[in-house]
Design an enzyme around this catalytic site. Structure first.
Site, PDB file in Angstrom:
ATOM      1  CE  LYS A  84      63.890 -57.881  65.224  1.00  0.00           C
ATOM      2  NZ  LYS A  84      65.142 -57.121  65.278  1.00  0.00           N
TER       3      LYS A  84
HETATM    4  C1  E4P Z   1      65.218 -54.193  63.286  1.00  0.00           C
HETATM    5  O1  E4P Z   1      64.628 -54.763  64.191  1.00  0.00           O
HETATM    6  C2  E4P Z   1      66.599 -54.437  62.912  1.00  0.00           C
HETATM    7  O2  E4P Z   1      67.303 -54.720  64.103  1.00  0.00           O
HETATM    8  C3  E4P Z   1      67.286 -53.254  62.298  1.00  0.00           C
HETATM    9  O3  E4P Z   1      66.445 -52.130  62.263  1.00  0.00           O
HETATM   10  C4  E4P Z   1      68.004 -53.539  61.033  1.00  0.00           C
HETATM   11  O4  E4P Z   1      68.612 -52.355  60.565  1.00  0.00           O
HETATM   12  P1  E4P Z   1      69.813 -52.314  59.502  1.00  0.00           P
HETATM   13  O5  E4P Z   1      69.229 -52.541  58.153  1.00  0.00           O
HETATM   14  O6  E4P Z   1      70.396 -50.951  59.634  1.00  0.00           O
HETATM   15  O7  E4P Z   1      70.756 -53.424  59.899  1.00  0.00           O
END
Ligand code: E4P
Length: 218
Positions: free
Chosen positions: A83
């Site tokens: 990622k």
């Molecule tokens: C995505 O890969 C992120 O880990 C996640 O969805 C972020 O979500 P949040 O905005 O609730 O922290």
């Protein structure tokens, strides 16, 4: 639409995976930080449980550092997906990793042009953040609709849309309607997805009626 779970908590993941409905997992540095455990231990545990793609995020901010971290993360398990943040450096790293056949998830996407850049860098997945856009008064679901339209215009773009920052079941419904390939869902929202008060009421009525018969299915 595939269902990923957005969590680094192995207990939550194992519980949900009893349904065998989990297609993959996404983690991020904030979710890892909540666990008070070594990142490699967490990812190993998750990859032992879930055989689908497991996104592990780099924390370096320069391309060289990201590539170094990617090499380390990649060794943890076969199903690790690297990622990367949607930055100039992240796109460079994505292009290099994609050229080597390494799967990538380009995260923190908030616009159509960002998604297009991720796709052109060969990203396996791009993660537009729905909830965080809604938080600033923009339409997160609208972004998924727009990215879907643009990607569908260019069949050579193979990047999958991974809707992220999902906050409620309505988000899940709307991104599914918009044709998102995947939604990564927090455990709490997963457990809300199969519930309905009429299901509970209906089941109670059926069981009360059944019990009045004094029969058993045997
Ligand atoms: C995505 O890969 C992120 O880990 C996640 O969805 C972020 O979500 P949040 O905005 O609730 O922290």
């Amino acid at each position: 639409m595939k269902i990923y779970i957005d969590s680094s908590d192995i207990k939550e993941i194992k519980e949900i995976n009893k349904t065998k409905l989990v297609d993959g997992i996404t983690t991020n540095p904030s979710l890892i930080a909540k666990q008070n455990k070594n990142i490699k231990t967490i990812l190993k545990e998750i990859c032992n449980e879930i055989k689908g793609p497991v996104s592990a995020e780099v924390t370096a901010v320069d391309c060289e550092g990201m590539l170094k971290e990617a090499k380390i993360l990649k060794k943890i398990a076969k199903n690790i997906v690297i990622k990367l943040p949607l930055t100039f450096e992240g796109l460079k790293a994505c292009k290099e990793l994609s050229a080597k056949g390494i799967k990538t998830n380009v995260t923190l996407c908030f616009s159509v042009t960002q998604a297009l850049m991720a796709a052109k860098s060969g990203a396996t997945y791009v993660s537009p953040f729905i909830g965080r856009l809604d938080d600033i008064g923009k339409s997160g679901v609208g972004l998924i609709q727009d990215i879907r339209k643009v990607f569908d215009n260019y069949k050579d773009l193979k990047t999958k849309i991974l809707s992220a920052s999902i906050r409620n079941v309505d988000h899940v419904k709307e991104v599914a309607k918009a044709g998102s390939d995947i939604a990564t869902i927090p455990p709490k929202v997963f457990h809300e997805m199969y519930k309905h008060e009429l299901t509970d009421k209906g089941l109670k009525i059926f069981l009360d009626d059944w019990n009045s018969t004094n029969q058993k299915i045997s």
